[in-house]
Structure formats: C-alpha cells, structure tokens
Write a protein that holds these residues in place. Structure first.
Motif, PDB file in Angstrom:
ATOM      1  N   ASP A  44       0.999   6.994   1.738  1.00 59.46           N
ATOM      2  CA  ASP A  44      -0.032   7.987   2.054  1.00 59.46           C
ATOM      3  C   ASP A  44      -1.398   7.355   2.270  1.00 59.46           C
ATOM      4  OD1 ASP A  44       1.910   9.887   1.789  1.00 59.46           O
ATOM      5  OD2 ASP A  44       1.336  10.472  -0.253  1.00 59.46           O
ATOM      6  N   ASP A  45      -1.574   6.081   1.847  1.00 57.72           N
ATOM      7  CA  ASP A  45      -2.886   5.440   1.945  1.00 57.72           C
ATOM      8  C   ASP A  45      -2.959   4.351   3.007  1.00 57.72           C
ATOM      9  OD1 ASP A  45      -3.541   7.058  -0.137  1.00 57.72           O
ATOM     10  OD2 ASP A  45      -3.582   5.493  -1.669  1.00 57.72           O
ATOM     11  N   VAL A  51       0.845  -1.203   0.000  1.00 50.53           N
ATOM     12  CA  VAL A  51       0.000   0.000   0.000  1.00 50.53           C
ATOM     13  C   VAL A  51       0.877   1.249   0.000  1.00 50.53           C
ATOM     14  CG1 VAL A  51      -1.744   1.291   1.277  1.00 50.53           C
ATOM     15  CG2 VAL A  51      -1.897  -1.200   1.127  1.00 50.53           C
ATOM     16  N   HIS A  52       0.467   2.234  -0.771  1.00 50.85           N
ATOM     17  CA  HIS A  52       1.175   3.515  -0.836  1.00 50.85           C
ATOM     18  C   HIS A  52       1.242   4.121   0.563  1.00 50.85           C
ATOM     19  CE1 HIS A  52       2.097   7.682  -1.874  1.00 50.85           C
ATOM     20  NE2 HIS A  52       2.402   7.270  -3.092  1.00 50.85           N
ATOM     21  N   TYR A  85      -7.589   2.460  -3.114  1.00 54.09           N
ATOM     22  CA  TYR A  85      -6.300   2.813  -2.547  1.00 54.09           C
ATOM     23  C   TYR A  85      -5.223   2.595  -3.605  1.00 54.09           C
ATOM     24  CZ  TYR A  85      -5.790  -2.257  -2.006  1.00 54.09           C
ATOM     25  OH  TYR A  85      -5.718  -3.605  -2.237  1.00 54.09           O
ATOM     26  N   ARG A  86      -4.055   3.155  -3.319  1.00 58.69           N
ATOM     27  CA  ARG A  86      -2.942   3.046  -4.247  1.00 58.69           C
ATOM     28  C   ARG A  86      -1.917   2.043  -3.726  1.00 58.69           C
ATOM     29  NH1 ARG A  86      -1.084   9.049  -4.218  1.00 58.69           N
ATOM     30  NH2 ARG A  86      -1.844   8.747  -2.081  1.00 58.69           N
ATOM     31  N   TYR A 139      -5.556   5.010   5.746  1.00 54.67           N
ATOM     32  CA  TYR A 139      -6.907   4.918   5.214  1.00 54.67           C
ATOM     33  C   TYR A 139      -7.328   3.461   5.035  1.00 54.67           C
ATOM     34  CZ  TYR A 139     -10.493   4.960   1.563  1.00 54.67           C
ATOM     35  OH  TYR A 139     -11.623   4.732   0.815  1.00 54.67           O
ATOM     36  N   VAL A 140      -6.413   2.596   4.528  1.00 53.59           N
ATOM     37  CA  VAL A 140      -6.732   1.180   4.334  1.00 53.59           C
ATOM     38  C   VAL A 140      -6.956   0.500   5.677  1.00 53.59           C
ATOM     39  CG1 VAL A 140      -5.821  -1.024   3.520  1.00 53.59           C
ATOM     40  CG2 VAL A 140      -5.538   1.027   2.119  1.00 53.59           C
ATOM     41  N   THR A 164      -3.799   2.354  -8.920  1.00 54.58           N
ATOM     42  CA  THR A 164      -4.970   2.539  -8.063  1.00 54.58           C
ATOM     43  C   THR A 164      -5.851   1.308  -8.159  1.00 54.58           C
ATOM     44  OG1 THR A 164      -4.918   4.926  -8.408  1.00 54.58           O
ATOM     45  CG2 THR A 164      -6.975   3.988  -7.581  1.00 54.58           C
TER      46      THR A 164
END
Length: 602
Positions: free
Chosen positions: A179-180, A176-177, A202-203, A183-184, A213
């Motif tokens: 920045d994400d 997962v990126h 998510y990225r 959020y995940v 994405t």
C-alpha cells in the motif's frame, strides 16, 4: 657540535617543520631553529634565558619553565600545551658534557593541531557509528549512475534480514508495504527532481512477517563527472508511534469508560470548578445543554438545588466536602418529584496530591421504592400474624368455653341448642379464616382454580343471605333484596359464593346495625351485583387500598378480620373478566358494585 657544524646544518634546520632550541646550564638559549619559531613567537631568542623567553608570556602558566629546570636535573620532559589556538607536543632533553655532567638542555616543539583534530574526528566517527548502532539508525546510498544500492549494518536488523546473507537487496522497494510503494516512489522522484532534503514515513513487510513503520530522511548529492546519488538514513518508529499515541488512547479509553457507566460522574477541582462530566450526569440532573456548556458553577448549583426537597442541606454538604478535600462522603438526595439519588464523593488523587473531587450520582429511586414496599410488606406480615393469632384465638376460645359449658349441664337442658349454635358459628369463622389464607397462598403462587359452569347469580345470592340470616339478626340489620328472577352466566359457583359472602359480611361488620340492600340485575350481556350498607362508609383515599391484601379502611382494634376478603373479591371478579369498586352513598354508608360478563370472553 661546533659552530661550523651548526652553520652547515642551519639551512636544513630552518626548514624543519617544528621548533628546536638549546640552552646552557643557566637556561640561556644558545641557538634556535625551525619554521614553528615564528608561530610560537620565539624569533631572536638566542642569548635570552628561558625565563625571559617564556616567563612573561601566556605559556608561563603551562609549566614550560619548570620542565626545563627538571631537564637540567637529568630527566627527560614530554608534555603538551595549547598556544594561540594551536596544540604542541614538547620534548626537553638534558645535554651532558664530556664529563657526564648535565650542562644544558635541548627542546623540540612539534605542532600537532591537525593530528589532534584528526584523532577527534576519528573518535567522533567511532562514537557516531556506535551511537547509530545503539539507536538502530541505518544509513543507505543509491548510486543513480550505476543503479547500485548499499546500506549500513544497522539496516539488516531494521529490515529483519540476516547479516550472513551478505550484500543488501537491489532495492528497498522489495520490502515496502504494497500500500506504500507508490508513495515511496513518488517521494524519491521528488527528491531526484528538486534536490532538497526529504523526509517521509512508510511501512515495510519484514521476512519474519512483522509490519514495521520506518522514518526516512535523505538528500540527493551531486558528485564529480556527472555522477549523483541519493543518500539517507532511516529508523524504526513503530514503537515510538505507539508510545506517542498512548496518552491519547488512554484519554479516549477513560472517556469511553466514563460514558459507559450507569452513574452520573462529575469531576471538580480543589476550588469546586467543574473539570469534566459524563452525559449520564446531565441526564440524571436534567441539566440543559446551555447551562452545561457555560461552565457557570453558580448557575449549575442553582439549577440542581431547585430540584431537591432540602436544598439548604445540600448546600451545607457541598461546603463541608470542599472544606475537607481528603474526606469521603456518602448521602442520599431526595427530589421534589419523588426521585432518590445516591451521592458519593471521593478525593481525586495523583500520587499523594489531591487535585479535586470525583462525585458519582446513582438513581436508586426504584430500589428505594422496592425497599419501602418490602418494609411495608414486612410490617403487613407482622400485623397480619398478630391479627390472625387474635382472630383465630377468638373462635377457639368461644368453642372451648361452649364445650366446657356442655360438659357441666345435662344434655336435656334448654341451653344446649344455643351452645351448639355458638360452636357451629365459630367453626364457620375458623373455616372462613383458613379458606382465606389458602386462597391468598393460591393467588400468590399459581392463581385461583376456577370451574366454569352455567350459574344463576340470583340463586347464589339467595342461598348466601339465607345462610347468613343469623349473622344479620345478631348485627340488628335487616336485608332488602332486589333481583331479577334469573341472572344466568358462565361462572364458578363456589367463587361467586365467596364474592357474595365477603361483601355481605363486610356490610354486616361496618353497617352499624342498619339496613343492608342487595341488588342483582342483568343488562346487555352483563350482570351486576351491588351491596349497600348505611354504616361508616369508606374514606376517599382508601377506596383503592382496601382491595389490597391486609389493608383496612379502619383500625383493626375496632373491627376484626384478616383484611383479605375484599382482595379475594377483586381477584375473583377480575379473573372472571369483571370489575369491582366502591363508592360512598349520598345517604351514608358504602356501596360495593361488581360487574361481570355473562359469557366467557365477552
């Protein structure tokens, strides 16, 4: 098989998970067994013919009777049919007697409904797996109890992980990126708490460096013995996002291009209704915002027409455009305030269909003015060449005639001095023409050259008037000179001589033989020179123009000259820091006034 044998087997045959029957050569049922007889509605069929059993039922159209008849001909029949929502496989075999002849048939019906459903389910699962593979939809499962993670083969391609690496990673969070990640994690925790299906995007950062994405869907599932897992699917939507935003990005690009152009753009439909326009269009036509936002075509046209020199012609052109939607039109609009616009109208096509018209407006006012100036300059040039040829031809002709006359008369003749005077005067005219042309070239190239010294303007004026005494006499004009004894300043003597000579020549030419007055004064650090005649004067509209090159206040047919004298006077006066102007005198004629500073930079 004897009847006693059948009686012995009857209990076993009755439990058989199928239906079995036998028929003689007349297709009359001799016995029937099996649990499926009731399902097929074949209870108590012994003694009945196959026609009686199947002929009046819905099975008649399935060919069951025909299959029995073919079996009596010695051919085994295997077929499938549906009845009351169930599917059956039927086998009808011929039965031979001791003589080898077919004397009956035996039939078996097996319920294969569950088998069919299983086959369909397996086929659907295969198709689903194939479809998911083609669509690159991956599936995954996270066993919360054991904290173990598994995924489908498609996930390798989505995450850019080589399949030869074997087992999937311990957690998706590894991809997962940054920045994400938060959020995940929050999305998964919400799924764990609520148990409701979840969806989020998510990225990921793939090992090959690509950032993609993903769209994920899933749900928490509770299993047996307090176990639970989170299962879901995901697929790459990077390109889908790019494709879905393409219309919006294209529209934004077109709008940016529309606003960036220097032309005013207006788009109308087939009815002439406004579809869109850019800001430049409003600026060119000076359309107020309230009129533009109302989308009132009639009000817009009225506002536009009110600015034009020929509004009715504009209305006719608009109607002509609408009547011919596929035509292309170009014309020039002239405004009351002097503006000049080009208008170009072209069809707005999508494929072969004409949806309306695109109109562009370009401000060509400056270009038209420059074109007019260029055309005027060309006319001036042509006129100048004609005048110059005429003016130069005159002195040359006079000199040639004078020389011919001298050749015919004795050198002691009394007319010799007069002829020599003519030659000398015409020579001065030629020199004056040449000097003016040279000065014009210098002014337009690098400017006139000045040598500044201490000069007495009064002395210069007296020298010029003395030199031009014969010109005054021939014109019949007397000269009145009023001057201060000395008017001394920092000037170029040669250029001052030119100023006085040109102004006096102008007064002689247009003075109608009447007196000419020259006044030279100095006051408060400035010198003034005025030359007044009592001739035809200068029209008010020409008072500025006559100081331009090749301009004249009267027709060249009546008064000669190159039209450069006053232009050179103004150029010299302004270079020396002064001014020159002309006024009509109340008593008749014109008065030219030159004002100069006595010192440089004053």
């Amino acid at each position: 098989m004897t009847s006693s044998d059948i009686d012995t087997l009857r209990p076993l045959l009755q439990k058989m998970p199928a239906a079995m029957w036998a028929a003689d050569g007349d297709l009359r049922v001799t016995f029937a067994f099996g649990r499926s007889l009731a399902d097929l509605g074949m209870q108590s069929i012994v003694g009945k013919t196959i026609d009686e059993v199947f002929g009046v039922r819905a099975l008649a159209g399935s060919g069951v009777i025909d299959h029995h008849r073919i079996a009596l001909q010695g051919q085994r029949q295997l077929f499938r049919y549906d009845f009351r929502g169930r599917r059956y496989d039927l086998l009808v075999d011929p039965v031979q007697g001791v003589d080898g002849e077919v004397n009956g048939c035996v039939g078996v019906a097996m319920d294969v409904t569950e088998l069919r459903d299983t086959e369909l389910r397996l086929a659907n699962e295969v198709w689903l797996v194939e479809a998911r593979s083609l669509a690159r939809i991956g599936s995954w499962s996270w066993d919360e109890t054991n904290d173990s993670f598994s995924w489908s083969d498609e996930m390798y391609g989505i995450f850019g992980v080589p399949t030869e690496e074997g087992a999937p990673p311990a957690s998706l969070l590894a991809f997962v990126h940054p920045d994400d990640v938060g959020y995940v994690q929050a999305s998964v925790r919400r799924a764990q708490r609520g148990g409701a299906p979840f969806t989020f995007e998510y990225r990921i950062c793939r090992p090959d460096g690509l950032v993609r994405t993903l769209h994920a869907r899933g749900q928490r599932i509770h299993g047996s013995m307090q176990s639970s897992r989170v299962v879901g699917t995901c697929w790459d939507v990077t390109d889908l996002g790019t494709a879905s935003s393409w219309p919006e990005r294209s529209a934004a690009l077109l709008r940016a291009a529309l606003e960036a152009t220097a032309d005013g753009i207006l788009v109308v439909n087939r009815r002439g209704d406004v579809v869109t326009y850019n800001q430049r269009f409003l600026e060119l036509w000076r359309i107020p915002t309230d009129i533009a936002e109302r989308s009132d075509n009639a009000a817009l046209i009225r506002f536009v027409k009110s600015q034009l020199i020929e509004p009715d012609s504009f209305t006719s052109l608009v109607r002509e455009n609408h009547a011919d939607p596929e035509g292309e039109y170009y014309y020039v609009l002239h405004f009351l305030d002097g503006r000049v616009y080009e208008r170009c109208a072209r069809p707005h096509r999508v494929g072969t269909e004409v949806l309306g018209r695109v109109l562009s407006f370009r401000d060509v006012t400056e270009r038209e003015h420059l074109l007019a100036q260029a055309q005027h300059a060309v006319r001036q040039r042509d006129e100048f060449l004609s005048i110059a040829a005429h003016e130069i031809r005159g002195p040359i002709t006079s000199i040639r005639l004078a020389v011919q006359h001298l050749q015919r008369i004795p050198r002691t003749s009394e007319s010799v001095p007069k002829v020599l005077e003519i030659i000398e005067r015409e020579q001065r005219r030629l020199v004056s023409f040449v000097d003016e042309l040279l000065d014009l070239g210098r002014i337009r190239a690098v400017g006139l050259h000045f040598e500044i010294h201490t000069v007495d303007l009064t002395e210069v004026v007296r020298e010029v008037t003395s030199r031009m005494a014969s010109d005054l006499a021939r014109a019949g004009s007397t000269l009145v000179l009023r001057d201060d004894e000395k008017v001394i300043g920092q000037w170029d003597r040669l250029r001052l001589d030119q100023v006085v000579t040109n102004l006096l020549s102008n007064a002689i030419k247009f003075g109608n033989g009447k007196p000419i007055e020259i006044e030279v004064l100095s006051s408060e650090g400035r010198a003034s020179l005025s030359v007044r005649d009592h001739g035809i004067g200068v029209a008010p509209e020409m008072r500025e123009r006559i100081f331009q090159p090749f301009e004249r206040g009267v027709s060249v047919r009546n008064y000669g000259g190159l039209g450069l004298g006053l232009y050179i006077v103004r150029t010299i006066a302004e270079t020396l820091g002064g001014t020159v102007n002309v006024e009509n005198h109340p008593g008749g004629g014109a008065i030219f006034k030159v004002d100069l500073p006595l010192a440089r930079g004053a």
